[in-house]
Design an enzyme around this catalytic site. Structure first.
Site, PDB file in Angstrom:
ATOM      1  N   TRP A  47       0.846  -1.125   0.065  1.00  0.00           N
ATOM      2  CA  TRP A  47      -0.166  -0.099   0.046  1.00  0.00           C
ATOM      3  C   TRP A  47       0.762   1.317  -0.020  1.00  0.00           C
ATOM      4  O   TRP A  47       0.069   2.495  -0.433  1.00  0.00           O
ATOM      5  CB  TRP A  47      -1.012   0.061   1.239  1.00  0.00           C
ATOM      6  CG  TRP A  47      -0.078  -0.479   2.523  1.00  0.00           C
ATOM      7  CD1 TRP A  47      -0.397  -1.618   3.042  1.00  0.00           C
ATOM      8  CD2 TRP A  47       0.431   0.209   3.252  1.00  0.00           C
ATOM      9  NE1 TRP A  47       0.525  -1.895   4.060  1.00  0.00           N
ATOM     10  CE2 TRP A  47       1.057  -0.653   4.372  1.00  0.00           C
ATOM     11  CE3 TRP A  47       1.115   1.483   3.327  1.00  0.00           C
ATOM     12  CZ2 TRP A  47       1.830  -0.305   5.239  1.00  0.00           C
ATOM     13  CZ3 TRP A  47       2.121   1.904   4.323  1.00  0.00           C
ATOM     14  CH2 TRP A  47       2.412   0.941   5.512  1.00  0.00           C
TER      15      TRP A  47
ATOM     16  N   LYS B  95      -2.936  -8.349  -7.652  1.00  0.00           N
ATOM     17  CA  LYS B  95      -3.623  -8.296  -6.720  1.00  0.00           C
ATOM     18  C   LYS B  95      -3.038  -7.147  -5.798  1.00  0.00           C
ATOM     19  O   LYS B  95      -1.994  -7.322  -5.002  1.00  0.00           O
ATOM     20  CB  LYS B  95      -3.499  -9.530  -5.589  1.00  0.00           C
ATOM     21  CG  LYS B  95      -4.659  -9.785  -4.931  1.00  0.00           C
ATOM     22  CD  LYS B  95      -5.015  -8.640  -3.627  1.00  0.00           C
ATOM     23  CE  LYS B  95      -4.061  -8.885  -2.539  1.00  0.00           C
ATOM     24  NZ  LYS B  95      -4.285  -7.806  -1.525  1.00  0.00           N
TER      25      LYS B  95
ATOM     26  N   GLY C 253       6.542  -6.651  -0.468  1.00  0.00           N
ATOM     27  CA  GLY C 253       5.436  -6.489   0.875  1.00  0.00           C
ATOM     28  C   GLY C 253       6.737  -6.889   1.872  1.00  0.00           C
ATOM     29  O   GLY C 253       7.928  -7.080   1.922  1.00  0.00           O
TER      30      GLY C 253
ATOM     31  N   GLU D 163      10.574  -8.202  -3.507  1.00  0.00           N
ATOM     32  CA  GLU D 163      11.410  -6.859  -2.751  1.00  0.00           C
ATOM     33  C   GLU D 163      10.461  -6.844  -1.573  1.00  0.00           C
ATOM     34  O   GLU D 163       9.275  -6.469  -1.150  1.00  0.00           O
ATOM     35  CB  GLU D 163      10.909  -6.001  -3.805  1.00  0.00           C
ATOM     36  CG  GLU D 163      11.585  -5.864  -5.046  1.00  0.00           C
ATOM     37  CD  GLU D 163      13.039  -5.443  -4.996  1.00  0.00           C
ATOM     38  OE1 GLU D 163      13.371  -4.813  -4.073  1.00  0.00           O
ATOM     39  OE2 GLU D 163      13.572  -5.731  -5.965  1.00  0.00           O
ATOM     40  N   LEU D 164      11.376  -6.913  -0.399  1.00  0.00           N
ATOM     41  CA  LEU D 164      11.042  -7.159   1.015  1.00  0.00           C
ATOM     42  C   LEU D 164      11.310  -5.979   1.823  1.00  0.00           C
ATOM     43  O   LEU D 164      11.510  -4.673   1.212  1.00  0.00           O
ATOM     44  CB  LEU D 164      11.410  -8.552   1.542  1.00  0.00           C
ATOM     45  CG  LEU D 164      11.082  -9.672   0.521  1.00  0.00           C
ATOM     46  CD1 LEU D 164      11.742 -11.007   0.769  1.00  0.00           C
ATOM     47  CD2 LEU D 164       9.439  -9.850   0.257  1.00  0.00           C
TER      48      LEU D 164
ATOM     49  N   CYS E 254      10.254   1.086   2.176  1.00  0.00           N
ATOM     50  CA  CYS E 254      10.999  -0.077   2.434  1.00  0.00           C
ATOM     51  C   CYS E 254      12.566   0.244   2.592  1.00  0.00           C
ATOM     52  O   CYS E 254      13.364  -0.331   3.412  1.00  0.00           O
ATOM     53  CB  CYS E 254      11.142  -1.040   1.264  1.00  0.00           C
ATOM     54  SG  CYS E 254      11.403  -0.511  -0.336  1.00  0.00           S
TER      55      CYS E 254
ATOM     56  N   GLU F 174      11.835  -3.865  11.464  1.00  0.00           N
ATOM     57  CA  GLU F 174      11.286  -2.828  10.426  1.00  0.00           C
ATOM     58  C   GLU F 174      10.112  -2.181  11.395  1.00  0.00           C
ATOM     59  O   GLU F 174       9.167  -3.006  11.555  1.00  0.00           O
ATOM     60  CB  GLU F 174      11.095  -3.427   9.317  1.00  0.00           C
ATOM     61  CG  GLU F 174      10.588  -2.283   8.348  1.00  0.00           C
ATOM     62  CD  GLU F 174      10.315  -2.702   6.827  1.00  0.00           C
ATOM     63  OE1 GLU F 174       9.515  -3.896   6.762  1.00  0.00           O
ATOM     64  OE2 GLU F 174      10.869  -2.348   5.886  1.00  0.00           O
TER      65      GLU F 174
HETATM   66  P1  NDP Z   1       2.224  -7.460   3.308  1.00  0.00           P
HETATM   67  O1  NDP Z   1       3.451  -8.644   2.891  1.00  0.00           O
HETATM   68  O2  NDP Z   1       1.257  -7.725   4.572  1.00  0.00           O
HETATM   69  O3  NDP Z   1       1.449  -7.286   2.130  1.00  0.00           O
HETATM   70  C1  NDP Z   1       1.940  -6.917   0.775  1.00  0.00           C
HETATM   71  C2  NDP Z   1       1.100  -7.578  -0.252  1.00  0.00           C
HETATM   72  O4  NDP Z   1       0.740  -8.925   0.094  1.00  0.00           O
HETATM   73  C3  NDP Z   1      -0.547  -6.990  -0.098  1.00  0.00           C
HETATM   74  O5  NDP Z   1      -1.179  -6.931  -1.282  1.00  0.00           O
HETATM   75  C4  NDP Z   1      -1.124  -7.967   0.909  1.00  0.00           C
HETATM   76  O6  NDP Z   1      -2.498  -8.024   0.825  1.00  0.00           O
HETATM   77  C5  NDP Z   1      -0.524  -9.275   0.275  1.00  0.00           C
HETATM   78  N1  NDP Z   1      -0.701 -10.583   1.166  1.00  0.00           N
HETATM   79  C6  NDP Z   1      -0.690 -10.546   2.464  1.00  0.00           C
HETATM   80  N2  NDP Z   1      -0.840 -11.803   2.814  1.00  0.00           N
HETATM   81  C7  NDP Z   1      -0.647 -12.546   1.752  1.00  0.00           C
HETATM   82  C8  NDP Z   1      -0.549 -14.042   1.600  1.00  0.00           C
HETATM   83  N3  NDP Z   1      -0.556 -15.109   2.611  1.00  0.00           N
HETATM   84  N4  NDP Z   1      -0.409 -14.432   0.293  1.00  0.00           N
HETATM   85  C9  NDP Z   1      -0.304 -13.697  -0.645  1.00  0.00           C
HETATM   86  N5  NDP Z   1      -0.401 -12.200  -0.541  1.00  0.00           N
HETATM   87  C10 NDP Z   1      -0.547 -11.568   0.591  1.00  0.00           C
HETATM   88  O7  NDP Z   1       3.208  -5.981   3.520  1.00  0.00           O
HETATM   89  P2  NDP Z   1       2.554  -4.632   3.763  1.00  0.00           P
HETATM   90  O8  NDP Z   1       1.215  -4.418   2.821  1.00  0.00           O
HETATM   91  O9  NDP Z   1       2.370  -4.515   5.173  1.00  0.00           O
HETATM   92  O10 NDP Z   1       3.832  -3.906   3.090  1.00  0.00           O
HETATM   93  C11 NDP Z   1       4.511  -3.258   3.942  1.00  0.00           C
HETATM   94  C12 NDP Z   1       5.671  -4.140   3.641  1.00  0.00           C
HETATM   95  O11 NDP Z   1       6.384  -4.087   2.329  1.00  0.00           O
HETATM   96  C13 NDP Z   1       7.062  -3.619   4.521  1.00  0.00           C
HETATM   97  O12 NDP Z   1       7.479  -4.497   5.502  1.00  0.00           O
HETATM   98  C14 NDP Z   1       8.027  -3.082   3.185  1.00  0.00           C
HETATM   99  O13 NDP Z   1       9.155  -3.029   3.848  1.00  0.00           O
HETATM  100  C15 NDP Z   1       7.686  -3.852   2.513  1.00  0.00           C
HETATM  101  N6  NDP Z   1       7.966  -2.946   1.126  1.00  0.00           N
HETATM  102  C16 NDP Z   1       9.105  -3.538   0.506  1.00  0.00           C
HETATM  103  C17 NDP Z   1       9.332  -2.763  -0.937  1.00  0.00           C
HETATM  104  C18 NDP Z   1      10.647  -3.257  -1.577  1.00  0.00           C
HETATM  105  O14 NDP Z   1      10.644  -2.530  -2.650  1.00  0.00           O
HETATM  106  N7  NDP Z   1      11.286  -3.916  -1.108  1.00  0.00           N
HETATM  107  C19 NDP Z   1       8.784  -1.427  -0.904  1.00  0.00           C
HETATM  108  C20 NDP Z   1       7.639  -1.248  -0.111  1.00  0.00           C
HETATM  109  C21 NDP Z   1       7.208  -1.965   0.649  1.00  0.00           C
HETATM  110  P3  NDP Z   1      -3.336  -7.251   1.875  1.00  0.00           P
HETATM  111  O15 NDP Z   1      -2.655  -5.692   1.839  1.00  0.00           O
HETATM  112  O16 NDP Z   1      -4.617  -7.523   1.746  1.00  0.00           O
HETATM  113  O17 NDP Z   1      -2.964  -7.835   3.276  1.00  0.00           O
END
Ligand code: NDP
Length: 495
Positions: free
Chosen positions: A154, A178, A231, A253-254, A287, A386
């Protein structure tokens, strides 16, 4: 009273109601007002979207489209995003609370991603491999994978979706996205623009909903050729295990806990602004946030004073107001998570120099003050985990050797900042830091042309640049016998 807008999935070029018939609200985090409702997707919706994407992938209208023409479509899409930039910036700013001024900046740069991959589209090819037998021709082809599943967070929905979408389309894949449940609107609008640009229906599909439902169903779908995910590290680990067990690839990308290092020979005024940019821009919800600040003992007090002073004067407020410098956190749980970490820091012995409080900024939303923690060390959870909010932990160090060790003492390896006027030191430290992106005397610089990769628990695979093309293609090796001579010995390996 006006009715709440309802968004459907976008599948096969059409707005499609969810099989469940259910919708969920998306809240403006600055005001807590409901912005719209989005379709609650599940396995059936994902299946429909993947089947649509697969049909388009196999359709000669897309499969046989020349690479140059794919480039034209991407260029047109980039132009359309430029033409709709203000609408998209406002939508995203209201949805996740990011400053409108930052979103305008992101939107100004977004078309370049499409133009970059448009330019690459007709420059992707295999090569001829020399063999020891002149009568054998061996060549390679780079082929698209099929249906790519893109799961995005998000914090920067359009930009992070684009990092996957533009290269995936440039090489002929089709995509099912998604988006995060907190930010469905702009990605749905992007899919409409994809269609308007002339891509065939089904080239890009969006299923909105929750991670555990729609996200999981996408990652599990047996006709997906790859998952590209941005995420959290925890979700990334689940996806990595799942995709590996099915022998399909994933680009991940985490998270991060990036060090921002200020040496004694740095321009401290500039470094302080770099620290502020690293942790307070986007309310720390990036991130790449420079959440661990290391300052040489001799400049520690000065840096602390400058950063704290600026943090105290940061203007918190409505993200749509051009004067605002810090908007809300994206949703209530995220605000509570940040507050919980600061309380944890206090209980671990950290001192809060400034900030440390939630506020509604008079708007009713989920804001948190820019916060500076001192009296912290690398073993505390606030320094190891984090937080994803506007919370800087600032620590002194004595030697280069020591700070490199401290900076690398983390499970993450996404990015790092180095502030110094010593050229040799800059390169020496960049060489030793275990992070995929190193910024020297700057922070938060990014370009579609520059590859980025998370080291350690920050990810797998490359995004941006030419390197990411490999993530969205597979390599085929073709052997051709050009000789009409009889086969000399059928029981011997040919080369
Ligand atoms: P999440 O891992 O919770 O969610 C990321 C995406 O995965 C969302 O669309 C989420 O849906 C979905 N998701 C959640 N659970 C599952 C599952 N079991 N199976 C498949 N998809 C799933 O992360 P956040 O949304 O909280 O994002 C923040 C995180 O992202 C931070 O930790 C940040 O560091 C990382 N990030 C990394 C970046 C990078 O480039 N390395 C850039 C930006 C963020 P839903 O929202 O509905 O839960």
């Amino acid at each position: 009273m006006s009715e709440t807008t309802r968004y459907q999935h976008f599948i096969g070029g059409e707005h499609v109601a969810p099989t469940s018939g259910e919708y969920f609200p998306s809240i403006n985090p600055a005001t807590r007002n409901v912005l719209y409702e989005a379709a609650r997707g599940g396995a059936d919706d994902i299946d429909r979207a993947v089947r649509s994407a697969r049909a388009t992938f196999e359709d000669p209208a897309w499969r046989d489209l020349s690479q140059t023409k794919r480039g034209h479509l991407l260029r047109r899409l980039g132009d359309l995003i430029g033409e709709n930039a203000e609408e998209l910036a406002r939508m995203e700013s209201s949805d996740n609370g990011k400053l409108l001024r930052e979103m305008r900046g992101q939107l100004a740069g977004l078309p370049e991603y499409y133009l970059y991959y448009a330019g690459l589209a007709d420059k992707i090819h295999g090569s001829v491999i020399p063999t020891s037998d002149r009568s054998v021709l061996n060549y390679t082809k780079r082929e698209p994978l099929g249906v790519v599943g893109a799961i995005t967070p998000w914090n920067s929905p359009l930009t992070l979706t684009t990092s996957k979408l533009a290269p995936a389309l440039s090489v002929g894949n089709t995509v099912v996205i998604k988006p995060s449940e907190y930010t469905s609107a702009t990605v749905l609008r992007l899919a409409e623009l994809v269609l308007e640009a002339g891509f065939p229906p089904g080239a890009v599909n969006v299923v909105t909903g929750f991670g555990a439902e729609a996200g999981q169903a996408l990652a599990d779908h047996r006709d997906i050729a790859k998952i590209s995910f941005t995420g959290s590290t925890a979700t990334g680990a689940r996806i990595a295990a799942n995709t590996a067990s099915r022998f399909i690839g994933s680009t991940l990308e985490l998270g991060g806990k990036s060090p921002n290092i200020v040496f004694e020979d740095a321009n401290v005024a500039n470094a302080a602004m770099g620290v502020v940019a690293g942790i307070f821009a986007a309310a720390g919800q990036t991130c790449i946030a420079g959440s661990r600040v290391f300052a040489h003992r001799s400049v520690y007090d000065e840096l602390l004073e400058r950063v704290t002073e600026r943090a105290r004067t940061i203007k918190i407020g409505d993200p749509l107001d051009e004067a605002t410098e810090l908007g809300p956190l994206a949703f209530e749980d995220q605000r509570d998570k940040v507050a919980g970490y600061v309380d944890l820091g206090r209980s671990e012995g950290a001192k809060v120099l400034t900030g440390g409080n939630a506020t509604d900024a008079g708007l009713g939303g989920f804001f948190y003050e820019p916060t500076v923690l001192v009296d912290v060390d690398n073993d505390m959870r606030v320094v190891r985990e984090e937080i994803f909010g506007p919370v800087a932990a600032i620590m002194p160090f004595e030697t280069e050797e020591e700070v490199v060790r401290l900076a690398n003492d983390t499970e993450y390896g996404l990015a790092a900042g180095v502030w110094t006027s010593n050229l040799s030191r800059a390169h020496r430290v960049a060489d030793r830091l275990e992070a995929g992106t190193i910024w020297i005397n700057t922070y938060r610089a990014m370009s579609p042309m520059s590859p980025r990769q998370g080291f350690k628990n920050s990810g797998v695979g490359v995004e941006h640049g030419t390197e990411t093309i490999k993530e969205y293609t597979r390599l085929k090796s073709v052997w051709v016998n050009t000789s009409e001579d009889p086969v000399a010995d059928p029981f011997v390996l040919r080369s």
